[in-house]
Design a protein around this motif. Sequence first.
Motif, PDB file in Angstrom:
ATOM      1  N   TYR A  83       7.013 -24.863 -14.924  1.00  0.00           N
ATOM      2  CA  TYR A  83       7.843 -24.387 -13.812  1.00  0.00           C
ATOM      3  C   TYR A  83       6.955 -24.051 -12.633  1.00  0.00           C
ATOM      4  CZ  TYR A  83      11.498 -21.654 -11.453  1.00  0.00           C
ATOM      5  OH  TYR A  83      12.424 -21.185 -10.552  1.00  0.00           O
ATOM      6  N   SER A  84       7.147 -24.759 -11.537  1.00  0.00           N
ATOM      7  CA  SER A  84       6.266 -24.582 -10.379  1.00  0.00           C
ATOM      8  C   SER A  84       6.643 -23.346  -9.573  1.00  0.00           C
ATOM      9  CB  SER A  84       6.322 -25.820  -9.469  1.00  0.00           C
ATOM     10  OG  SER A  84       7.528 -25.842  -8.745  1.00  0.00           O
ATOM     11  N   PHE A  89      10.972 -27.759 -12.140  1.00  0.00           N
ATOM     12  CA  PHE A  89      10.378 -28.100 -13.421  1.00  0.00           C
ATOM     13  C   PHE A  89       9.780 -29.507 -13.314  1.00  0.00           C
ATOM     14  CE2 PHE A  89      13.634 -25.011 -14.569  1.00  0.00           C
ATOM     15  CZ  PHE A  89      12.945 -24.172 -15.439  1.00  0.00           C
ATOM     16  N   LEU A  90       8.529 -29.638 -13.730  1.00  0.00           N
ATOM     17  CA  LEU A  90       7.885 -30.947 -13.721  1.00  0.00           C
ATOM     18  C   LEU A  90       8.521 -31.831 -14.792  1.00  0.00           C
ATOM     19  CD1 LEU A  90       5.324 -32.483 -12.518  1.00  0.00           C
ATOM     20  CD2 LEU A  90       4.208 -31.831 -14.652  1.00  0.00           C
ATOM     21  N   CYS A  91       8.816 -33.082 -14.440  1.00  0.00           N
ATOM     22  CA  CYS A  91       9.408 -33.987 -15.427  1.00  0.00           C
ATOM     23  C   CYS A  91       8.859 -35.407 -15.243  1.00  0.00           C
ATOM     24  CB  CYS A  91      10.931 -33.984 -15.339  1.00  0.00           C
ATOM     25  SG  CYS A  91      11.606 -34.435 -13.733  1.00  0.00           S
ATOM     26  N   ILE A  92       8.926 -36.189 -16.313  1.00  0.00           N
ATOM     27  CA  ILE A  92       8.510 -37.591 -16.307  1.00  0.00           C
ATOM     28  C   ILE A  92       9.653 -38.394 -16.898  1.00  0.00           C
ATOM     29  CG2 ILE A  92       6.756 -39.256 -17.006  1.00  0.00           C
ATOM     30  CD1 ILE A  92       4.912 -36.887 -17.655  1.00  0.00           C
ATOM     31  N   ARG A 102      15.505 -28.978 -10.821  1.00  0.00           N
ATOM     32  CA  ARG A 102      15.894 -27.562 -10.942  1.00  0.00           C
ATOM     33  C   ARG A 102      16.714 -27.325 -12.210  1.00  0.00           C
ATOM     34  NH1 ARG A 102      14.536 -24.756  -6.409  1.00  0.00           N
ATOM     35  NH2 ARG A 102      14.440 -25.863  -4.408  1.00  0.00           N
ATOM     36  N   ARG A 103      17.019 -28.389 -12.937  1.00  0.00           N
ATOM     37  CA  ARG A 103      17.796 -28.258 -14.174  1.00  0.00           C
ATOM     38  C   ARG A 103      16.909 -27.669 -15.271  1.00  0.00           C
ATOM     39  NH1 ARG A 103      20.024 -34.228 -14.849  1.00  0.00           N
ATOM     40  NH2 ARG A 103      20.789 -33.351 -16.831  1.00  0.00           N
ATOM     41  N   LYS A 104      17.289 -26.506 -15.737  1.00  0.00           N
ATOM     42  CA  LYS A 104      16.439 -25.758 -16.661  1.00  0.00           C
ATOM     43  C   LYS A 104      16.218 -26.466 -17.988  1.00  0.00           C
ATOM     44  CE  LYS A 104      15.916 -21.159 -18.727  1.00  0.00           C
ATOM     45  NZ  LYS A 104      16.500 -19.814 -18.877  1.00  0.00           N
ATOM     46  N   ASN A 105      17.268 -27.093 -18.527  1.00  0.00           N
ATOM     47  CA  ASN A 105      17.160 -27.709 -19.845  1.00  0.00           C
ATOM     48  C   ASN A 105      17.129 -29.236 -19.781  1.00  0.00           C
ATOM     49  OD1 ASN A 105      17.167 -25.233 -21.343  1.00  0.00           O
ATOM     50  ND2 ASN A 105      19.366 -25.067 -20.947  1.00  0.00           N
ATOM     51  N   TYR A 106      16.651 -29.775 -18.691  1.00  0.00           N
ATOM     52  CA  TYR A 106      16.555 -31.221 -18.531  1.00  0.00           C
ATOM     53  C   TYR A 106      15.581 -31.775 -19.569  1.00  0.00           C
ATOM     54  CZ  TYR A 106      16.205 -35.688 -16.054  1.00  0.00           C
ATOM     55  OH  TYR A 106      16.251 -37.018 -15.708  1.00  0.00           O
ATOM     56  N   MET A 204       6.574 -22.394 -19.478  1.00  0.00           N
ATOM     57  CA  MET A 204       7.681 -21.618 -20.022  1.00  0.00           C
ATOM     58  C   MET A 204       8.114 -22.136 -21.385  1.00  0.00           C
ATOM     59  SD  MET A 204      10.043 -21.055 -16.597  1.00  0.00           S
ATOM     60  CE  MET A 204      11.170 -20.008 -17.497  1.00  0.00           C
ATOM     61  N   LEU A 205       8.379 -21.209 -22.281  1.00  0.00           N
ATOM     62  CA  LEU A 205       8.870 -21.581 -23.615  1.00  0.00           C
ATOM     63  C   LEU A 205      10.242 -22.224 -23.486  1.00  0.00           C
ATOM     64  CD1 LEU A 205       7.876 -18.396 -25.628  1.00  0.00           C
ATOM     65  CD2 LEU A 205       7.020 -20.709 -26.052  1.00  0.00           C
ATOM     66  N   PRO A 206      10.498 -23.284 -24.250  1.00  0.00           N
ATOM     67  CA  PRO A 206      11.822 -23.925 -24.193  1.00  0.00           C
ATOM     68  C   PRO A 206      12.891 -22.991 -24.769  1.00  0.00           C
ATOM     69  CG  PRO A 206      10.503 -24.865 -25.943  1.00  0.00           C
ATOM     70  CD  PRO A 206       9.585 -23.978 -25.172  1.00  0.00           C
TER      71      PRO A 206
END
Length: 207
Positions: A83-84, A89-92, A102-106, A204-206
């Motif tokens: 989480y920046s 949230f960084l995603c690939i 910004r989707r927390k559980n993506y 951050m912990l999932p």
Amino acid sequence: MCKWTPTTAGLHFAGSAPPSYPATLVCLSLLSLACSALGGCPPALGHDPLHALAQGTNCSWTLERHTRSYNHLEGDVRLRRLYSANKFFLCIDKTGKVDGTRRKNYADSLMEIRSVSVGVVAIKSVSTGLYLAMSKKGTLFGSARYNPSCKFKERIEENGYNTYASLRWKHRGRQMFVSLNGRGKPRRGHKARRRHPSTHFLPMLPT
């Protein structure tokens, strides 16, 4: 009672006569344990304290701790969402595109952070199986194969956030950082600096 002296005579015993062989063996065993507990003998003597005793050589130790002393950190795996400080949230994704959400559980933002050496990690998207990588030009992308471009130096900053700098690539001698700008888009590594909020991530912990 046995004691060690720096003379070439090796092992000496208190009193007028040395004890029997079993007692000698006990002394050697105790010295062997002491050598092992304090880091062993220098490389020139090998790692066998009993051999050093047989040669009449004093076994010494150094307080310096080398990287190999931290092998227990290698292979450590954490599942985290990065989480920046810019609230993304960084995603690939499956195409290898690196982005911020910004989707927390993506699903694409859940990362496996693996320690590959002291202070160095590999970051992989759990859902896509792609590794976070940085090109020579500082561009972030998802790599199907783990390679040197996938190694990042992880550092905890004073504000409690982490920064991730490419281990392989630098720009004019300066480190290049993983970074998401205010719109959640990745920035070129050479345009980011360690103190920029865009380079700061909180693992951050999932949930």
